[in-house]
Motif scaffolding. Sequence first.
Motif, PDB file in Angstrom:
ATOM      1  N   TYR A   1       0.829  -1.213   0.000  1.00  0.00           N
ATOM      2  CA  TYR A   1       0.000   0.000   0.000  1.00  0.00           C
ATOM      3  C   TYR A   1       0.863   1.262   0.000  1.00  0.00           C
ATOM      4  CZ  TYR A   1      -3.842  -3.175   0.944  1.00  0.00           C
ATOM      5  OH  TYR A   1      -4.759  -4.192   0.848  1.00  0.00           O
ATOM      6  N   GLN A   2       2.038   1.192   0.611  1.00  0.00           N
ATOM      7  CA  GLN A   2       2.942   2.339   0.572  1.00  0.00           C
ATOM      8  C   GLN A   2       3.374   2.636  -0.855  1.00  0.00           C
ATOM      9  OE1 GLN A   2       6.011   1.149   3.353  1.00  0.00           O
ATOM     10  NE2 GLN A   2       5.101   2.333   5.018  1.00  0.00           N
ATOM     11  N   ARG A   3       3.710   1.577  -1.606  1.00  0.00           N
ATOM     12  CA  ARG A   3       4.110   1.767  -3.017  1.00  0.00           C
ATOM     13  C   ARG A   3       2.951   2.329  -3.829  1.00  0.00           C
ATOM     14  NH1 ARG A   3       6.571  -3.271  -1.997  1.00  0.00           N
ATOM     15  NH2 ARG A   3       4.837  -4.367  -3.019  1.00  0.00           N
ATOM     16  N   MET A   4       1.739   1.848  -3.550  1.00  0.00           N
ATOM     17  CA  MET A   4       0.566   2.350  -4.260  1.00  0.00           C
ATOM     18  C   MET A   4       0.404   3.849  -4.042  1.00  0.00           C
ATOM     19  SD  MET A   4      -3.479   1.540  -3.518  1.00  0.00           S
ATOM     20  CE  MET A   4      -3.412  -0.190  -3.943  1.00  0.00           C
ATOM     21  N   TRP A   5       0.492   4.275  -2.785  1.00  0.00           N
ATOM     22  CA  TRP A   5       0.277   5.690  -2.480  1.00  0.00           C
ATOM     23  C   TRP A   5       1.423   6.565  -2.980  1.00  0.00           C
ATOM     24  CZ3 TRP A   5      -4.088   7.817  -1.728  1.00  0.00           C
ATOM     25  CH2 TRP A   5      -5.138   7.080  -1.186  1.00  0.00           C
ATOM     26  N   GLU A   6       2.629   6.028  -2.983  1.00  0.00           N
ATOM     27  CA  GLU A   6       3.752   6.782  -3.546  1.00  0.00           C
ATOM     28  C   GLU A   6       3.546   7.030  -5.034  1.00  0.00           C
ATOM     29  OE1 GLU A   6       7.182   4.507  -2.613  1.00  0.00           O
ATOM     30  OE2 GLU A   6       7.180   5.051  -0.475  1.00  0.00           O
ATOM     31  N   THR A   7       3.076   6.008  -5.736  1.00  0.00           N
ATOM     32  CA  THR A   7       2.815   6.161  -7.177  1.00  0.00           C
ATOM     33  C   THR A   7       1.684   7.145  -7.423  1.00  0.00           C
ATOM     34  OG1 THR A   7       3.523   3.879  -7.559  1.00  0.00           O
ATOM     35  CG2 THR A   7       2.219   4.917  -9.293  1.00  0.00           C
ATOM     36  N   LEU A   8       0.615   7.053  -6.626  1.00  0.00           N
ATOM     37  CA  LEU A   8      -0.509   7.988  -6.753  1.00  0.00           C
ATOM     38  C   LEU A   8      -0.064   9.431  -6.500  1.00  0.00           C
ATOM     39  CD1 LEU A   8      -3.742   6.463  -5.151  1.00  0.00           C
ATOM     40  CD2 LEU A   8      -3.552   7.578  -7.366  1.00  0.00           C
ATOM     41  N   ARG A   9       0.765   9.592  -5.471  1.00  0.00           N
ATOM     42  CA  ARG A   9       1.220  10.937  -5.127  1.00  0.00           C
ATOM     43  C   ARG A   9       2.135  11.516  -6.214  1.00  0.00           C
ATOM     44  NH1 ARG A   9       4.133   9.787  -0.889  1.00  0.00           N
ATOM     45  NH2 ARG A   9       6.068   9.819  -2.063  1.00  0.00           N
ATOM     46  N   ASP A  10       3.006  10.652  -6.772  1.00  0.00           N
ATOM     47  CA  ASP A  10       3.995  11.137  -7.738  1.00  0.00           C
ATOM     48  C   ASP A  10       3.422  11.323  -9.137  1.00  0.00           C
ATOM     49  OD1 ASP A  10       5.792  11.052  -5.678  1.00  0.00           O
ATOM     50  OD2 ASP A  10       6.679   9.125  -6.271  1.00  0.00           O
ATOM     51  N   THR A  11       2.484  10.450  -9.528  1.00  0.00           N
ATOM     52  CA  THR A  11       1.989  10.471 -10.911  1.00  0.00           C
ATOM     53  C   THR A  11       0.507  10.788 -11.027  1.00  0.00           C
ATOM     54  OG1 THR A  11       1.420   8.107 -10.995  1.00  0.00           O
ATOM     55  CG2 THR A  11       3.704   8.708 -11.471  1.00  0.00           C
ATOM     56  N   GLY A  12      -0.228  10.702  -9.917  1.00  0.00           N
ATOM     57  CA  GLY A  12      -1.674  10.923  -9.971  1.00  0.00           C
ATOM     58  C   GLY A  12      -2.453   9.714 -10.447  1.00  0.00           C
ATOM     59  N   HIS A  13      -1.757   8.585 -10.630  1.00  0.00           N
ATOM     60  CA  HIS A  13      -2.456   7.400 -11.147  1.00  0.00           C
ATOM     61  C   HIS A  13      -1.745   6.138 -10.665  1.00  0.00           C
ATOM     62  CE1 HIS A  13      -4.963   5.073 -13.873  1.00  0.00           C
ATOM     63  NE2 HIS A  13      -3.875   4.433 -14.263  1.00  0.00           N
ATOM     64  N   TRP A  14      -2.540   5.106 -10.387  1.00  0.00           N
ATOM     65  CA  TRP A  14      -1.999   3.780 -10.060  1.00  0.00           C
ATOM     66  C   TRP A  14      -2.914   2.732 -10.649  1.00  0.00           C
ATOM     67  CZ3 TRP A  14      -4.071  -0.525  -7.753  1.00  0.00           C
ATOM     68  CH2 TRP A  14      -3.169  -1.563  -7.447  1.00  0.00           C
ATOM     69  N   GLN A  15      -2.311   1.654 -11.149  1.00  0.00           N
ATOM     70  CA  GLN A  15      -3.127   0.512 -11.566  1.00  0.00           C
ATOM     71  C   GLN A  15      -2.351  -0.769 -11.314  1.00  0.00           C
ATOM     72  OE1 GLN A  15      -4.143   0.329 -15.692  1.00  0.00           O
ATOM     73  NE2 GLN A  15      -2.048   0.584 -16.426  1.00  0.00           N
ATOM     74  N   GLY A  16      -3.082  -1.828 -11.042  1.00  0.00           N
ATOM     75  CA  GLY A  16      -2.432  -3.100 -10.793  1.00  0.00           C
ATOM     76  C   GLY A  16      -3.404  -4.136 -10.270  1.00  0.00           C
ATOM     77  N   GLU A  17      -2.867  -5.321 -10.012  1.00  0.00           N
ATOM     78  CA  GLU A  17      -3.671  -6.425  -9.485  1.00  0.00           C
ATOM     79  C   GLU A  17      -3.723  -6.325  -7.971  1.00  0.00           C
ATOM     80  OE1 GLU A  17      -2.906 -11.116  -9.027  1.00  0.00           O
ATOM     81  OE2 GLU A  17      -2.933 -10.427 -11.122  1.00  0.00           O
ATOM     82  N   ILE A  18      -4.893  -6.531  -7.415  1.00  0.00           N
ATOM     83  CA  ILE A  18      -5.066  -6.458  -5.959  1.00  0.00           C
ATOM     84  C   ILE A  18      -6.130  -7.471  -5.556  1.00  0.00           C
ATOM     85  CG2 ILE A  18      -6.793  -4.606  -6.134  1.00  0.00           C
ATOM     86  CD1 ILE A  18      -5.608  -3.438  -3.558  1.00  0.00           C
ATOM     87  N   TRP A  19      -5.958  -8.035  -4.362  1.00  0.00           N
ATOM     88  CA  TRP A  19      -6.924  -9.003  -3.833  1.00  0.00           C
ATOM     89  C   TRP A  19      -7.748  -8.317  -2.747  1.00  0.00           C
ATOM     90  CZ3 TRP A  19      -7.262 -14.296  -5.250  1.00  0.00           C
ATOM     91  CH2 TRP A  19      -6.327 -14.697  -6.212  1.00  0.00           C
ATOM     92  N   ASN A  20      -9.069  -8.344  -2.910  1.00  0.00           N
ATOM     93  CA  ASN A  20      -9.978  -7.697  -1.961  1.00  0.00           C
ATOM     94  C   ASN A  20     -10.915  -8.710  -1.312  1.00  0.00           C
ATOM     95  OD1 ASN A  20      -8.954  -5.153  -2.144  1.00  0.00           O
ATOM     96  ND2 ASN A  20     -10.649  -4.273  -3.279  1.00  0.00           N
ATOM     97  N   LEU A  21     -11.631  -8.209  -0.326  1.00  0.00           N
ATOM     98  CA  LEU A  21     -12.595  -9.030   0.407  1.00  0.00           C
ATOM     99  C   LEU A  21     -14.000  -8.525   0.087  1.00  0.00           C
ATOM    100  CD1 LEU A  21     -12.560 -11.227   2.778  1.00  0.00           C
ATOM    101  CD2 LEU A  21     -12.890  -9.290   4.316  1.00  0.00           C
ATOM    102  N   ASN A  22     -14.892  -9.438  -0.342  1.00  0.00           N
ATOM    103  CA  ASN A  22     -16.261  -8.989  -0.625  1.00  0.00           C
ATOM    104  C   ASN A  22     -17.140  -9.112   0.623  1.00  0.00           C
ATOM    105  OD1 ASN A  22     -17.108 -11.680  -0.386  1.00  0.00           O
ATOM    106  ND2 ASN A  22     -17.157 -12.032  -2.590  1.00  0.00           N
ATOM    107  N   LYS A  23     -18.402  -8.768   0.482  1.00  0.00           N
ATOM    108  CA  LYS A  23     -19.322  -8.719   1.624  1.00  0.00           C
ATOM    109  C   LYS A  23     -19.490 -10.086   2.287  1.00  0.00           C
ATOM    110  CE  LYS A  23     -23.993  -7.315   2.975  1.00  0.00           C
ATOM    111  NZ  LYS A  23     -25.278  -6.724   2.533  1.00  0.00           N
TER     112      LYS A  23
END
Length: 386
Positions: free
Chosen positions: A150-172
């Motif tokens: 998540y740190q890498r994600m936010w660093e990319t968002l902060r530096d470039t304004g955009h992030w994309q990639g594969e992520i595993w989430n939890l549904n309801k």
Amino acid sequence: MDITGYSRDELLGKTPALIQSGMTPYHVYNDMWATLLAGNVWKGEILNRRKNGELYWEAQTITPVKGVEGEILNFVAVKEDITHRHQQENELRLMAAAFETGQATVITDANMVIERVNQAFTDITGYPSQEVIGKTPRLFKSGRHDKAFYQRMWETLRDTGHWQGEIWNLNKWGDIYPLWQSITAVNDADGEVRHFVSVFHDIAERKRIEHELENQATRDHLTGAYNRRAFDTSLSQCVSDALHAHQPFVLLMFDIDHFKKVNDNYGHDVGDEILQQLAVCIKGCLRDSDILARWGGEEFAILLRSTQQSGGETFAERICQRVRRRVFSGQRITISIGVGEYRLGETQDMLTSRVDQALYAAKHQGRDTVMACAQAEADNVEEDVR
């Protein structure tokens, strides 16, 4: 004049046909004239063309001016350039259409508090909008990613304004699933982040197909163990780890004693069942880091990572006993095993040759036994007794 680009002199004495674009539907003009000739005020929107050829939208209010006897003397038109408003409306319609596509969409404020989600989001996650608005995406964390992710994600968002990639989430419902996600920061006129827009789609089916294709490429079709090609790749990686990270490993090679007699006496179908059941039996003894492969025919190989010679021999004795005590498709079988730890500097072929010779020696010693490479080399066995 500012709207049309024509001067006063260029317009006086001309009809509105001068600025018509030819793109306004006929029914608009028909309605306009029917209304005006009836003595009523007409309001509407017309697409016209400026002097420089540029199209623009006008909102018009045209009022008939009547004489004493009610006859129409003049028309007074009040016009407003609404081109910018039309563009904004079109953009809003496009945004609304995009928002309700099959891509799940989440809009948050600058603090990642969810403000809006679409139906595709609900379809994928199981959460209706009222259950997530006002909350943050931490609700969907699966635990599959560490803090550094998540740190890498936010660093990319902060530096470039955009992030994309594969992520595993939890549904309801508590299921963990993979998705491909794109997050974009939306800035205001001053360059400050006001919103984040996240678009994602479920890639579980794609991952399943990828896994299936990988299995087809790396697994033996009969036993489900790794095939020879995949095992060679794993062995190469173990050699590299031993050279660069000083990680010891052991190679075991074993086969079923007198397996030809089993096939001759009971048929190849029974032989295949025994191979399948043997693979399951051996897998039950392995760690996640260990690799089992079908080397060919009734011969198998095992890689034991982070293991030394003594540990490999102990493991080999254990699986020898395990097989000896089991019944496979109604038959009792035994296996012979060769064991060797990798020596720094030797090639894959050198290692496999040493361990194969140890297996050869185990056959010579009467089968149903374990032979270490060092012992086999001392015996210098040459006779083929397989």
